[in-house]
Design a protein around this motif. Structure first.
Motif, PDB file in Angstrom:
ATOM      1  N   ALA A 475       0.836  -1.207   0.000  1.00 13.65           N
ATOM      2  CA  ALA A 475       0.000   0.000   0.000  1.00 13.65           C
ATOM      3  C   ALA A 475       0.868   1.253   0.000  1.00 13.65           C
ATOM      4  O   ALA A 475       0.445   2.314  -0.479  1.00 13.65           O
ATOM      5  CB  ALA A 475      -0.926  -0.003   1.210  1.00 13.65           C
ATOM      6  N   ALA A 476       2.078   1.121   0.556  1.00 12.74           N
ATOM      7  CA  ALA A 476       2.999   2.265   0.577  1.00 12.74           C
ATOM      8  C   ALA A 476       3.893   2.298  -0.656  1.00 12.74           C
ATOM      9  O   ALA A 476       4.800   3.121  -0.747  1.00 12.74           O
ATOM     10  CB  ALA A 476       3.859   2.205   1.837  1.00 12.74           C
ATOM     11  N   GLY A 477       3.645   1.401  -1.616  1.00  9.09           N
ATOM     12  CA  GLY A 477       4.438   1.353  -2.836  1.00  9.09           C
ATOM     13  C   GLY A 477       5.478   0.257  -2.790  1.00  9.09           C
ATOM     14  O   GLY A 477       5.778  -0.316  -1.741  1.00  9.09           O
ATOM     15  N   GLY A 478       6.014  -0.065  -3.948  1.00  7.13           N
ATOM     16  CA  GLY A 478       7.033  -1.100  -4.042  1.00  7.13           C
ATOM     17  C   GLY A 478       7.162  -1.598  -5.462  1.00  7.13           C
ATOM     18  O   GLY A 478       6.205  -1.526  -6.250  1.00  7.13           O
ATOM     19  N   GLU A 479       8.356  -2.075  -5.799  1.00  7.26           N
ATOM     20  CA  GLU A 479       8.604  -2.569  -7.148  1.00  7.26           C
ATOM     21  C   GLU A 479       8.951  -4.051  -7.180  1.00  7.26           C
ATOM     22  O   GLU A 479       8.798  -4.707  -8.197  1.00  7.26           O
ATOM     23  CB  GLU A 479       9.751  -1.768  -7.784  1.00  7.26           C
ATOM     24  CG  GLU A 479       9.461  -0.283  -7.925  1.00  7.26           C
ATOM     25  CD  GLU A 479      10.662   0.475  -8.462  1.00  7.26           C
ATOM     26  OE1 GLU A 479      11.753  -0.141  -8.589  1.00  7.26           O
ATOM     27  OE2 GLU A 479      10.534   1.680  -8.761  1.00  7.26           O
ATOM     28  N   LEU A 506      -0.143  -4.000  -9.824  1.00  5.19           N
ATOM     29  CA  LEU A 506       0.437  -3.957 -11.158  1.00  5.19           C
ATOM     30  C   LEU A 506       1.893  -3.492 -11.115  1.00  5.19           C
ATOM     31  O   LEU A 506       2.272  -2.662 -10.277  1.00  5.19           O
ATOM     32  CB  LEU A 506      -0.378  -3.024 -12.043  1.00  5.19           C
ATOM     33  CG  LEU A 506      -1.855  -3.414 -12.255  1.00  5.19           C
ATOM     34  CD1 LEU A 506      -2.549  -2.385 -13.122  1.00  5.19           C
ATOM     35  CD2 LEU A 506      -1.941  -4.808 -12.874  1.00  5.19           C
ATOM     36  N   ALA A 507       2.688  -4.022 -12.011  1.00  2.46           N
ATOM     37  CA  ALA A 507       4.090  -3.626 -12.208  1.00  2.46           C
ATOM     38  C   ALA A 507       4.972  -3.955 -11.008  1.00  2.46           C
ATOM     39  O   ALA A 507       6.026  -3.351 -10.825  1.00  2.46           O
ATOM     40  CB  ALA A 507       4.193  -2.143 -12.528  1.00  2.46           C
ATOM     41  N   VAL A 508       4.533  -4.914 -10.189  1.00  4.47           N
ATOM     42  CA  VAL A 508       5.359  -5.370  -9.075  1.00  4.47           C
ATOM     43  C   VAL A 508       5.831  -6.782  -9.375  1.00  4.47           C
ATOM     44  O   VAL A 508       5.010  -7.674  -9.632  1.00  4.47           O
ATOM     45  CB  VAL A 508       4.583  -5.343  -7.735  1.00  4.47           C
ATOM     46  CG1 VAL A 508       5.446  -5.912  -6.611  1.00  4.47           C
ATOM     47  CG2 VAL A 508       4.144  -3.916  -7.405  1.00  4.47           C
TER      48      VAL A 508
END
Length: 527
Positions: A475-479, A506-508
Motif C-alpha cells: 500500500a505504501a508502494g514497491g517494485e 500492477l508492475a510489481v
C-alpha cells in the motif's frame, strides 16, 4: 535492598558484566601471560559471559511473567558452562555454578554464595596456583563475609577485596612479576564483580587501572622453560556421570597440565593443555560423550595465504539462504532456530574470509550488539570491517544484490546500506501462547504477520495472512517482492502469493527463494 539477588538483578548483572568485559577485553588480553601467554583471556571471558547472557535472556523470553531468581541464576551458570572458553572462562563458569547452588536454597545470602563459588573453583582445578583468579575469588569471598549490610554492601566489599587481591598478584606469581602485570583472569573477575556491585547499588564502582600495565613483549622475554609447555589446548563438553569424570581427571592430569573440569548433574566442561590432543579426546570418549570439541595449537601458526581484497559475511537462518550467499560470493554463518551465533563465531567467519575489507550483514535486529563486538575484535586484528545493520535476511539479500567488489570500499558499503534500508521486511510466525500484541490478542496457534518487527496482522490461515501482510506493505508502494520460504511451507503458498501480487499490484515483480530449515515459515521483503 534484599540480601539475595532477585531475577531482575541477576539479569542486570549479566548484562553489565558483558558490557564491562567488552570494555576491558583488549586490556585484559594484553596482560595475559599465565598459564599461556596467548593474549586471549579477555576475549575468552567475554565469550563465556556472552553465552551466559543469551541463556538468561532465553529464560525471560520463555516466561510471560518474571522468572524465579534461582532459575535465572542457574541459566547464567549453565550458559557460561556450555559456552566457556579457555582456562579463565571455564573457571568463571564454575564460580557462577557455585553461586547458583547456594542461591537456590531458601534464605541463602550473597556472602555464602561467593564463598561457595571460590570453593567450587578450587575443587575444579587439578593443581591450584596462587596469584591467579582463584586467589582473587577467595579474597572477594572473605571480604564479603567480613562486612555487614545488604546485598549491595556485600557486593561492593567483594569487589574491593578482589581488587586489592588483584594488585597483589604480581608478587605471588613469578611470571606476573617478571612481566610487571596483574593476573588477567583475576582482572576479568574484578570486572564481573564490579558489574554485580553496580547491579545491586545502581552505581558503578571506581576501578583502579594504574597498576595494570600492558605487557611489553620485548621488555620481558619468555622463559625458555615456559615455552616448552604443552602444544595444544583441548576443550569439550562431556555428558558423563560423576564416577567416570573422576577417572577422567586422573587420566588427563597424567597427560598434561592446566586441567580444569567443571559442571555436574551429568554435563561437564573439560579444559586441559596437552601434547597429545587425540589422547585427551579419547579419554573423554571413554568417560562419556564429548561434544563441541575445540582444539587450539599454541605453536607458531602457518604462514597465512594471500588475502583477498574484499568479502561479505552474512548471517542466515537456513541452508537455502546459505547457498544463495555462496552463489553471490558471500560467506554465510548459519543461525539455527534458537541458536543465535555468538560474537566469536562471527569473528571466526571474518577471519576465514581472509580479506582486507569485510562487510558484515547480521540480518537480525537481536544480533546488533553481538555483531558490534565481533567488528570491534576484527578491527583490533587489523581487518577493515563495515557493519551494515540489516534486521532481516531479506534486507541482506537486497544488500548483496548491489554488492560490487570493484567499487571503492566506502562506496560499496553506502550502496549496500541504501539497498538494505530501502527494503521493508516482514515474517510470518505461529503464536506459541495467548498474549497481547500490537494488533490485539492472539491465541496459541494463530498466524502472526510481523512487519518491521511489530505484529500487524493476526490470522488463522498462512496464505491469507501472508496476502494481508503483502497488501499492507505494498500500500505504501514497491517494485519488487522477495519471498523466502521454509522447507516445510505448503508447496502452493508461493504460487498463490505470486498470483495475488500479479493480480492486485500492477508492475510489481516477485522473486522466490527456498530458505531451508529456518525458524519462520515465510520471510517477505518489499523494495
Amino acid at each position: 535492598m534484599p540480601q539475595t539477588l532477585d531475577a531482575v538483578a541477576v539479569r542486570t548483572w549479566c548484562s553489565l558484566a558483558l558490557a564491562g568485559l567488552g570494555r576491558d577485553r583488549e586490556e585484559i588480553d594484553s596482560v595475559n601471560v599465565y598459564p599461556v601467554a596467548d593474549g586471549d583471556t579477555g576475549t575468552n571471558l567475554y565469550l563465556t559471559v556472552e553465552s551466559a547472557h543469551q541463556a538468561v535472556e532465553a529464560v525471560f523470553a520463555a516466561h510471560t511473567g518474571a522468572p524465579g531468581a534461582a532459575d535465572v541464576m542457574r541459566a547464567m551458570a549453565h550458559g557460561a558452562l556450555i559456552g566457556a572458553r579457555g582456562n579463565s572462562g571455564t573457571i568463571l563458569s564454575q564460580l557462577l555454578r557455585g553461586m547458583a547452588e547456594v542461591l537456590a536454597r531458601p534464605g541463602a545470602d550473597l556472602a555464602a554464595a561467593l564463598a561457595r563459588a571460590a570453593e567450587a573453583a578450587y575443587e575444579a582445578v587439578a593443581h591450584p596456583v596462587e596469584g591467579t583468579v582463584l586467589t582473587v575469588a577467595t579474597a572477594a569471598a572473605k571480604a564479603a563475609r567480613d562486612v555487614s549490610g545488604d546485598a549491595a554492601a556485600v557486593a561492593r566489599a567483594a569487589f574491593d577485596g578482589a581488587g586489592a587481591a588483584l594488585e597483589a598478584t604480581p608478587g605471588q606469581l613469578e611470571v606476573l612479576g617478571r612481566a610487571g602485570v596483574v593476573d588477567a583472569g583475576g582482572w576479568g573477575l574484578v570486572t564481573v564483580l564490579g558489574a554485580l556491585a553496580q547491579a545491586l547499588s545502581g552505581e558503578a564502582p571506581a576501578v583502579r587501572h594504574e597498576t595494570h600495565p600492558h605487557l611489553d613483549a620485548h621488555a620481558c622475554p619468555a622463559d625458555p622453560a615456559e615455552e616448552s609447555g604443552p602444544a595444544f589446548e583441548v576443550i569439550y563438553l562431556l555428558d558423563a556421570d560423576d564416577e567416570a569424570v573422576a577417572r577422567l581427571r586422573t587420566r588427563l592430569d597424567a597427560l598434561g597440565d592446566s586441567l580444569v573440569v567443571v559442571g555436574g548433574d551429568g554435563l561437564w566442561n573439560v579444559h586441559v593443555h596437552v601434547d597429545d590432543a587425540g589422547a585427551a579426546v579419547e579419554a573423554g570418549v571413554e568417560a562419556g560423550r564429548p561434544h563441541r570439541i575445540r582444539i587450539t595449537h599454541f605453536g607458531t601458526p602457518p604462514e597465512p595465504r594471500e588475502r583477498v581484497q574484499r568479502a561479505v559475511v552474512a548471517v542466515v537462518p537456513g541452508e537455502g539462504l546459505a547457498g544463495l550467499c555462496a552463489e553471490a560470493g558471500a560467506n554465510a554463518v548459519l543461525a539455527r532456530p534458537g541458536e543465535a551465533p555468538a560474537s566469536g563465531e562471527l569473528v571466526d567467519a571474518i577471519r576465514r574470509a581472509h580479506a582486507r575489507e569485510v562487510v558484515l550483514l547480521p540480518n537480525d535486529a537481536d544480533l546488533r550488539h553481538t555483531a558490534a563486538a565481533a567488528v570491534e575484535q576484527a578491527r583490533a586484528e587489523g581487518v577493515r570491517v563495515a557493519l551494515i545493520p540489516t534486521r532481516s535476511p531479506v534486507q541482506g539479500i537486497a544488500a548483496l544484490a548491489v554488492h560490487a567488489p570493484e567499487r571503492r570500499f566506502d562506496e560499496d558499503v553506502v550502496a549496500m546500506t541504501a539497498a538494505a534500508g530501502a527494503t521493508r521486511y516482514a515474517e510470518l510466525a505461529v503464536a506459541e501462547r495467548q498474549s497481547w500484541t500490537t494488533a490485539g490478542i492472539c491465541q496459541a496457534g494463530d498466524i502472526l504477520g510481523l512487519i518491521d518487527g511489530d505484529v500487524a496482522v493476526i490470522g488463522q490461515d498462512l496464505a491469507a495472512t501472508a496476502a494481508a501482510v503483502l497488501d499492507r506493505m505494498l500500500a505504501a508502494g514497491g517494485e519488487l517482492v522477495t519471498l523466502v520460504l521454509a522447507a516445510d511451507t505448503p508447496p502452493d503458498l508461493a504460487p498463490g502469493l505470486e498470483a495475488h501480487v500479479r493480480e492486485t499490484h500492477l508492475a510489481v515483480d516477485t522473486v522466490v527463494y527456498e530458505g531451508g530449515h529456518q525458524g519462520a515459515p515465510l520471510l517477505i521483503g518489499v523494495e
